[in-house]
Motif scaffolding. Structure first.
Motif, short mmCIF file in Angstrom:
data_model
loop_
_atom_site.label_atom_id
_atom_site.label_comp_id
_atom_site.label_asym_id
_atom_site.label_seq_id
_atom_site.Cartn_x
_atom_site.Cartn_y
_atom_site.Cartn_z
N GLU A 1 0.76 -1.09 -0.02
CA GLU A 1 -0.03 -0.03 0.07
C GLU A 1 0.95 1.24 -0.05
N LEU A 2 1.99 1.28 0.73
CA LEU A 2 2.87 2.34 0.66
C LEU A 2 3.36 2.47 -0.61
N VAL A 3 3.79 1.72 -1.07
CA VAL A 3 4.48 1.92 -2.58
C VAL A 3 3.62 2.25 -3.54
N GLU A 4 2.18 1.79 -3.26
CA GLU A 4 1.19 2.10 -4.52
C GLU A 4 1.02 3.46 -4.43
N VAL A 5 0.60 3.82 -3.02
CA VAL A 5 -0.12 5.35 -2.83
C VAL A 5 1.44 6.32 -3.32
N ASN A 6 2.59 6.03 -2.79
CA ASN A 6 3.81 6.93 -3.14
C ASN A 6 3.93 7.03 -4.37
N ASN A 7 4.00 6.00 -5.27
CA ASN A 7 3.98 5.92 -6.75
C ASN A 7 2.71 6.85 -7.48
N ALA A 8 1.59 6.32 -7.25
CA ALA A 8 0.34 6.94 -7.65
C ALA A 8 0.34 8.45 -7.62
N VAL A 9 0.54 9.06 -6.45
CA VAL A 9 0.66 10.35 -6.35
C VAL A 9 1.74 11.06 -6.94
N ASN A 10 2.94 10.60 -6.99
CA ASN A 10 4.05 11.08 -7.41
C ASN A 10 3.76 11.03 -9.13
N HIS A 11 3.19 10.22 -9.60
CA HIS A 11 2.70 10.26 -11.25
C HIS A 11 1.61 11.00 -11.32
N ALA A 12 0.80 11.20 -10.49
CA ALA A 12 -0.45 11.99 -10.75
C ALA A 12 -0.48 13.52 -10.71
N ILE A 13 0.69 13.98 -9.93
CA ILE A 13 0.71 15.30 -9.41
C ILE A 13 1.93 15.90 -10.14
N THR A 14 1.86 17.01 -10.81
CA THR A 14 3.07 17.87 -11.58
C THR A 14 3.46 18.76 -10.59
N PRO A 15 4.91 18.51 -10.22
CA PRO A 15 5.26 19.49 -9.08
C PRO A 15 5.52 21.03 -9.60
N VAL A 16 5.06 21.99 -9.02
CA VAL A 16 5.00 23.23 -9.10
C VAL A 16 5.12 23.84 -7.77
N THR A 17 5.77 25.26 -7.75
CA THR A 17 5.91 25.96 -6.58
C THR A 17 4.72 26.53 -6.13
#
Length: 205
Positions: free
Chosen positions: A76-92
């Motif tokens: 679950e930790l790996v899945e959530v970490n990967n899913a959010v990292n791929h879904a959100i584009t980093p901006v300030t």
């Protein structure tokens, strides 16, 4: 880092700390659990976030909470970490909102705190206890501030980070840990006593 690697890490710690002359360095470098040092100020962004989401910033438990790190929990930790990292584009926040600090649940874009908030919310939805999911402020090696999600488990304090694809033990990062949410009260923060030997850690990589 897999659960098996976490187990091997624990074995390495035990071996190193039993060797004369390296016990102190090993304890400082490989300690799986953070040490905290009492209440401290909370970030301005979190203060404003709590005004908008009061129910998420209150006392949640009278005791510290650690989750047993089963294979299912690890997945679950790996899945959530990967899913959010791929879904959100980093901006300030400056780019997105025109201000330095504005913590929100992101939809498609956000900064590091927003990544953390979304991962925390997704894990809470899956049944993880609030007291084990702590927003954490760190300093990067270049001096810039950053935020990660610390997850309290019986194998150690794990870090979910938008700059790192793997879930890792906190002491295996190059960050200087400054403070995190209290595990007993989501609206309060505690200082982190980070006494690791960072110069030794860099040489050991």
């Amino acid at each position: 880092m897999s659960i098996n690697k976490l187990v091997r890490l624990g074995a390495i710690i035990t071996i190193l700390t039993s060797v004369p002359g390296v016990s102190f360095a090993a304890e400082q470098l490989f300690t799986p659990f953070m040490a905290t040092a009492g209440l401290t100020s909370r970030p301005v962004g979190h203060h404003e976030f709590c005004k908008r989401h009061r129910s998420e910033c209150r006392a949640n438990t009278s005791e510290a909470t650690r989750v047993r790190l089963t294979s299912a929990h690890w997945a679950e930790l790996v899945e959530v970490n990967n899913a959010v990292n791929h879904a959100i584009t980093p901006v300030t926040d400056s780019e997105l909102f025109g201000q330095e600090e504005h913590w929100v649940y992101p939809e498609t874009m956000g900064d590091c705190e927003d990544f953390v908030l979304l991962k925390r919310r997704e894990l809470i939805k899956r049944g993880w206890p609030v007291g084990a999911l702590l927003v954490t402020v760190v300093t990067q090696s270049n001096g810039d501030g950053h935020a990660v999600l610390t997850v309290l488990t019986d194998r150690g304090d794990l870090v979910l980070d938008n700059l790192e694809p793997q879930v890792v033990v906190w002491s295996q990062t190059d960050y200087r840990y400054v403070k995190r949410q209290s595990e007993r009260d989501a609206g309060k923060w505690v200082a982190i006593d980070d006494n690791r030997m960072h110069s030794v850690g860099s040489l050991a990589r």
